[in-house]
Design a protein around this motif. Structure first.
Motif, PDB file in Angstrom:
ATOM      1  N   LEU A 434       0.820  -1.217   0.000  1.00  0.00           N
ATOM      2  CA  LEU A 434       0.000   0.000   0.000  1.00  0.00           C
ATOM      3  C   LEU A 434       0.853   1.265   0.000  1.00  0.00           C
ATOM      4  N   GLU A 435       2.108   1.118   0.395  1.00  0.00           N
ATOM      5  CA  GLU A 435       3.009   2.263   0.452  1.00  0.00           C
ATOM      6  C   GLU A 435       4.421   1.723   0.338  1.00  0.00           C
ATOM      7  N   SER A 436       5.294   2.404  -0.398  1.00  0.00           N
ATOM      8  CA  SER A 436       6.630   1.854  -0.595  1.00  0.00           C
ATOM      9  C   SER A 436       7.694   2.930  -0.641  1.00  0.00           C
ATOM     10  N   ASN A 437       8.668   2.781   0.228  1.00  0.00           N
ATOM     11  CA  ASN A 437       9.916   3.529   0.172  1.00  0.00           C
ATOM     12  C   ASN A 437      10.936   2.697   0.937  1.00  0.00           C
ATOM     13  N   GLY A 438      11.534   1.750   0.266  1.00  0.00           N
ATOM     14  CA  GLY A 438      12.387   0.773   0.915  1.00  0.00           C
ATOM     15  C   GLY A 438      11.911  -0.608   0.530  1.00  0.00           C
ATOM     16  N   SER A 439      12.456  -1.607   1.154  1.00  0.00           N
ATOM     17  CA  SER A 439      12.207  -2.976   0.709  1.00  0.00           C
ATOM     18  C   SER A 439      10.798  -3.447   1.049  1.00  0.00           C
ATOM     19  N   SER A 440       9.948  -3.536   0.021  1.00  0.00           N
ATOM     20  CA  SER A 440       8.591  -4.044   0.223  1.00  0.00           C
ATOM     21  C   SER A 440       8.574  -5.573   0.263  1.00  0.00           C
ATOM     22  N   SER A 441       9.585  -6.229  -0.312  1.00  0.00           N
ATOM     23  CA  SER A 441       9.637  -7.697  -0.223  1.00  0.00           C
ATOM     24  C   SER A 441       9.921  -8.131   1.211  1.00  0.00           C
ATOM     25  N   MET A 442      10.762  -7.367   1.923  1.00  0.00           N
ATOM     26  CA  MET A 442      11.033  -7.699   3.321  1.00  0.00           C
ATOM     27  C   MET A 442       9.831  -7.368   4.205  1.00  0.00           C
ATOM     28  N   ALA A 443       9.097  -6.319   3.841  1.00  0.00           N
ATOM     29  CA  ALA A 443       7.848  -6.034   4.555  1.00  0.00           C
ATOM     30  C   ALA A 443       6.852  -7.162   4.339  1.00  0.00           C
ATOM     31  N   THR A 444       6.869  -7.759   3.139  1.00  0.00           N
ATOM     32  CA  THR A 444       5.987  -8.885   2.847  1.00  0.00           C
ATOM     33  C   THR A 444       6.309 -10.086   3.725  1.00  0.00           C
ATOM     34  N   VAL A 445       7.594 -10.347   3.942  1.00  0.00           N
ATOM     35  CA  VAL A 445       8.001 -11.459   4.815  1.00  0.00           C
ATOM     36  C   VAL A 445       7.465 -11.237   6.229  1.00  0.00           C
ATOM     37  N   CYS A 446       7.621 -10.016   6.738  1.00  0.00           N
ATOM     38  CA  CYS A 446       7.177  -9.720   8.108  1.00  0.00           C
ATOM     39  C   CYS A 446       5.651  -9.760   8.214  1.00  0.00           C
ATOM     40  N   ALA A 447       4.969  -9.148   7.250  1.00  0.00           N
ATOM     41  CA  ALA A 447       3.506  -9.171   7.265  1.00  0.00           C
ATOM     42  C   ALA A 447       2.984 -10.580   7.054  1.00  0.00           C
ATOM     43  N   GLY A 448       3.662 -11.360   6.207  1.00  0.00           N
ATOM     44  CA  GLY A 448       3.258 -12.750   5.993  1.00  0.00           C
ATOM     45  C   GLY A 448       3.357 -13.573   7.259  1.00  0.00           C
ATOM     46  N   THR A 449       4.425 -13.372   8.023  1.00  0.00           N
ATOM     47  CA  THR A 449       4.571 -14.068   9.307  1.00  0.00           C
ATOM     48  C   THR A 449       3.430 -13.707  10.252  1.00  0.00           C
ATOM     49  N   LEU A 450       3.136 -12.413  10.363  1.00  0.00           N
ATOM     50  CA  LEU A 450       2.056 -11.970  11.253  1.00  0.00           C
ATOM     51  C   LEU A 450       0.713 -12.556  10.831  1.00  0.00           C
ATOM     52  N   ALA A 451       0.443 -12.575   9.530  1.00  0.00           N
ATOM     53  CA  ALA A 451      -0.840 -13.090   9.043  1.00  0.00           C
ATOM     54  C   ALA A 451      -0.949 -14.597   9.266  1.00  0.00           C
ATOM     55  N   LEU A 452       0.154 -15.328   9.094  1.00  0.00           N
ATOM     56  CA  LEU A 452       0.135 -16.776   9.362  1.00  0.00           C
ATOM     57  C   LEU A 452      -0.166 -17.048  10.834  1.00  0.00           C
ATOM     58  N   LEU A 453       0.466 -16.297  11.724  1.00  0.00           N
ATOM     59  CA  LEU A 453       0.208 -16.471  13.155  1.00  0.00           C
ATOM     60  C   LEU A 453      -1.236 -16.102  13.492  1.00  0.00           C
ATOM     61  N   ASP A 454      -1.749 -15.054  12.859  1.00  0.00           N
ATOM     62  CA  ASP A 454      -3.137 -14.650  13.085  1.00  0.00           C
ATOM     63  C   ASP A 454      -4.110 -15.713  12.589  1.00  0.00           C
ATOM     64  N   ALA A 455      -3.717 -16.442  11.544  1.00  0.00           N
ATOM     65  CA  ALA A 455      -4.586 -17.497  11.016  1.00  0.00           C
ATOM     66  C   ALA A 455      -4.551 -18.758  11.874  1.00  0.00           C
ATOM     67  N   GLY A 456      -3.638 -18.815  12.839  1.00  0.00           N
ATOM     68  CA  GLY A 456      -3.543 -20.006  13.688  1.00  0.00           C
ATOM     69  C   GLY A 456      -2.579 -21.044  13.160  1.00  0.00           C
ATOM     70  N   VAL A 457      -1.728 -20.670  12.195  1.00  0.00           N
ATOM     71  CA  VAL A 457      -0.739 -21.610  11.663  1.00  0.00           C
ATOM     72  C   VAL A 457       0.396 -21.735  12.673  1.00  0.00           C
ATOM     73  N   LYS A 458       0.668 -22.956  13.097  1.00  0.00           N
ATOM     74  CA  LYS A 458       1.700 -23.198  14.111  1.00  0.00           C
ATOM     75  C   LYS A 458       3.075 -23.218  13.437  1.00  0.00           C
ATOM     76  N   MET A 459       3.556 -22.025  13.094  1.00  0.00           N
ATOM     77  CA  MET A 459       4.868 -21.908  12.455  1.00  0.00           C
ATOM     78  C   MET A 459       5.964 -22.476  13.370  1.00  0.00           C
ATOM     79  N   LYS A 460       6.986 -23.035  12.740  1.00  0.00           N
ATOM     80  CA  LYS A 460       8.114 -23.516  13.539  1.00  0.00           C
ATOM     81  C   LYS A 460       8.738 -22.352  14.301  1.00  0.00           C
ATOM     82  N   LYS A 461       8.969 -21.245  13.579  1.00  0.00           N
ATOM     83  CA  LYS A 461       9.504 -20.027  14.185  1.00  0.00           C
ATOM     84  C   LYS A 461       9.083 -18.841  13.319  1.00  0.00           C
TER      85      LYS A 461
END
Length: 754
Positions: A434-461
């Motif tokens: 939605l907004e970009s000035n810097g690495s949006s792919s790394m923001a995707t990794v962080c947001a993806g982790t948060l969304a997986l945890l919110d979905a109840g996915v038992k991530m290894k780490k």
């Protein structure tokens, strides 16, 4: 060139790569055929003699294409011919492009096309690791100006040892896999994934890859010398005015330096200030010269601005937004932001923001992969979208571009190893920037982790990611490694180094280098600084959501899996799929089955537990083995003179002989009162060990009458039993045997097969 020229390169394990030129595609500026085993690539390069009017950049186009015929296959679809490039082909082309592009002369602006085509493969060696070598060799034997040669190799760690260009089979055993592109002197590009490795392990892999690349570059130099292509074409793609260049620098440098030193976090303010300096100079040019000189002024001012920003960082340690070199921009996160998706999160770091969602599905949602060599199904998908409004551009939203495919692939590789091993769902993450000035792919990794945890996915780490930058000084050993780079720092800097990982190690990396002479000392410092930044971001993620949601949201389909013996797969599916379709119709659940090495893998999915339980009950009834002495509830399927056939388990019929219906002697089946379709309770009294047939009894479940005396009787006939023929006299056939019409002895009639 009268005769083809060949060069052979030996890999550390004894395999050989052959480069040959002068036989194929001789009208291209350069063409090289590469062979390794049964894999053959043809790389060609063609570059226009003149640059397009007003072009002040390098218009390079790299294409990688795999022919289906190379593997003896037909393309899918109605047309049965190769179509648009697959994601795999686009990613391979990007790997080559990222190494070649920085090595063309800065003032070379002619349209240049590099095409790499796979014409033969046997599915043993991985062709994408050879594409960079083939492309560079084609440039080496051409007259196109190029500061190469380069090569690319894949390095994998297998059982603790580094293997160069592993086979498909070897790669499956690797805990670390990198594609590395380099010249003889410098590493230019890195991309890969790994299983939580240390920074020192990553550096060791880079060194192993670089040693192999040096040998391949030397072979290309020898090939070029033998061809006689060491002299490159002359060109003039830029018209310069050195006095104007000097004047722009004298009048604009200090002003640009002052803006860089201001340290304002608002990129739009900075852009306006920098533009104002350039426009002010243009306005000072006499009107009759202004139109002619404006393009040159803009080009010279870009160099001035770049130098001012870099000097400010090197000399005063001040970045464009006022941060220190190791400082990360403010971060805020929020999970469960959207009520509809199975999981959602916002991750915002400075002026970069990703809104990511997670969708959990069943086997029916798997992505079918049908590339030339890679075929199968993908259960974890990650899609990255970068709309123009994210950078304030007034452009329409078009189809997914190569950059979006590449950034999404990096985030996919960063997260995929951290999904649970026994995860039954097909998972799709969608990251909308939605907004970009810097690495949006790394923001995707962080947001993806948060969304997986919110979905109840038992991530290894949990996984986080950070982009590192580099500013070097060509006139001194001074340099600065920058954490969490801005878009301008990426554009004006010498390195874009993205690193993702958990608290215990790196899971993926991508690096592009634009300068010469990058030492391993600088790489090591960048990796260690990246680790500090990664852990800082992980702490914020853990504060936002310390652990996965305890249970999935109500709208997530529930999935139960089970394993059955291979020989029972057909019974569950049924003829023409009738059985499995019936289970789905009756239970309301979705049932899928796959044959794997261990047996039949069944997945049952539904929105409610009752549907899953019903489907499991029906499947268990099919796959359960009959047990002697066990009582079953069955359905009468057919009535015969000597008894009835009862389906006591799904697709399993047993013979209920007339003598086993009641303790009372029955003269015929009409006296039993049984009809087709009746539900009866029966006991399995015998499983014939030779034929596998089943004998059932109803009377075994009834109390024996007092004073009952068992009459001696011939054992009930089994299927196909005829009994002895009566003696006949001469040609006299004699009367028909009494009781052959269907008494309790079976009457000699053959029951149907069961």
């Amino acid at each position: 060139m009268l005769h083809p020229i060949k060069k052979t390169i030996s890999l550390p394990d004894g395999r050989e790569i052959t480069l040959e030129t002068g036989k194929l595609a001789k009208q291209a500026d350069g063409a090289v055929e590469l062979r390794m085993g049964n894999t053959m690539l043809l790389a060609t390069v063609v570059s226009a003699k003149e640059a397009g009017e007003g072009v002040d950049f390098m218009p390079l186009q790299v294409e990688y294409k795999e022919k289906f015929s190379s593997f003896g296959r037909f393309p899918g679809g109605f047309l049965k011919r190769e179509g648009r490039a697959s994601d795999y082909e686009i990613l391979t082309a990007r790997l080559v492009d990222r190494v070649l592009r920085p090595l063309f002369p800065d003032n070379y602006h002619a349209d240049t096309f590099v095409n790499i085509t796979l014409y033969s493969t046997d599915g043993v060696d991985i062709p994408d690791a050879l594409a960079g070598l083939a492309a560079s060799a084609a440039l080496a034997v051409s007259d196109v100006p190029f500061h190469g040669p380069i090569s690319e190799v894949r390095v994998a760690r297998i059982d603790g040892q580094f293997v160069i260009n592993p086979t498909f089979e070897q790669l499956e055993k690797a805990d670390m896999e990198l594609m590395v592109g380099a010249t003889k002197e410098n590493i230019m590009m890195v991309e890969g994934e790994m299983n939580e490795v240390s920074e020192s392990d990553l550096l060791a892999a880079l060194k192993a890859a670089h040693e192999a690349i040096k040998t391949q570059c030397e072979a290309q130099e020898e090939l070029a010398r033998e061809v006689g292509s060491t002299e490159k074409r002359e060109y003039c793609h830029e018209v310069n005015d050195e006095e104007l260049r000097k004047d722009v620098r004298e009048k604009c440098y200090d002003k640009a330096y002052a803006v860089a030193k201001a340290g304002c976090a608002d990129k739009h303010w900075r852009a306006d200030q920098f533009d104002a300096i350039c426009n002010e100079y243009i306005e000072s040019i006499p009107e009759e010269e202004r139109e002619e000189k404006t393009p040159l002024v803009k080009r010279y001012y870009h160099d001035v601005e770049k130098d001012a920003v870099r000097r400010c960082i090197l000399d005063e340690g001040i970045r464009l937004d006022g941060r220190k070199t190791t400082e990360i921009r403010p971060i805020w996160c929020e999970v469960d932001y959207l009520p509809g998706p199975h999981g959602s999160a916002i991750f915002t770091r400075g002026e970069t923001q990703s809104l990511s969602t997670v969708t959990l599905g069943t086997k029916l949602d798997e992505k079918i992969v049908d590339d030339v060599i890679n075929q199968g199904r993908e259960r974890f998908l990650l899609h990255y979208n970068f709309p123009p409004f994210s950078t304030g551009e007034a452009k329409p939203v078009r189809s997914v571009g190569r950059r979006e495919i590449g950034h999404g692939n990096l985030a996919h590789r960063a997260l995929k190893r951290m999904l649970p091993d026994d995860f039954p769902y097909v998972c799709r993450i969608v990251s909308d920037i939605l907004e970009s000035n810097g690495s949006s792919s790394m923001a995707t990794v962080c947001a993806g982790t948060l969304a997986l945890l919110d979905a109840g996915v038992k991530m290894k780490k949990p996984v986080s990611g950070i982009a590192m930058g580099l500013i070097t000084d060509t006139e001194s050993p001074k340099y600065a490694v920058l954490s969490d780079i801005l878009g301008d720092e990426d554009h004006l800097g010498d390195m874009d180094f993205k690193v993702t990982g958990t608290k215990d190690g790196i899971t993926a990396t991508q690096m592009d280098i634009k300068c010469d002479g990058l030492s391993y000392e600088i790489l090591e410092r960048a990796l260690n600084q990246a680790r500090d930044g990664r852990l800082h971001i992980l702490n914020i993620i853990n504060e936002t959501i310390p652990e996965p949601r305890a249970d999935y949201k109500p709208n997530v389909p529930r999935i139960v899996t089970m394993l059955i013996p291979k020989e029972l797969i057909g019974a569950v599916i049924g003829p023409g799929g009738k059985v499995i379709q019936g289970i789905q119709e009756e239970s309301g659940a979705t049932v899928s089955i796959d044959e794997i090495d261990e047996g039949g893998y069944i997945e049952v999915a539904a929105a409610n537990k009752a549907s899953i339980d019903k489907a499991l009950e029906m499947i268990n009834a099919i796959v359960a083995l009959p047990e002697e002495g066990k009582v079953y509830t069955g359905k009468v399927r057919s009535i015969l003179d000597f008894g009835a056939f009862v389906e006591f388990m799904p697709n399993r019929d047993g013979l209920l002989h007339i003598s086993e219906i009641s303790w009372e002697r029955l003269d015929n089946m009409e006296a039993s009162g049984l009809k087709e379709g009746d539900t009866v309770e029966v006991k399995l009294i015998e499983i014939d060990k030779k034929t596998g047939k089943y004998r059932l009894s109803m009377r075994a479940l009834q109390p024996k009458p007092e004073g009952y005396v068992e009459r001696p009787a011939r054992p009930p006939r089994q299927q196909g039993e005829r009994g002895p023929r009566p003696q006949r006299q001469g040609g006299d056939r004699g009367p028909r045997r009494e009781g052959s019409g269907g008494n309790n002895n079976g009457g000699g009639q053959r029951p149907p097969k069961h």
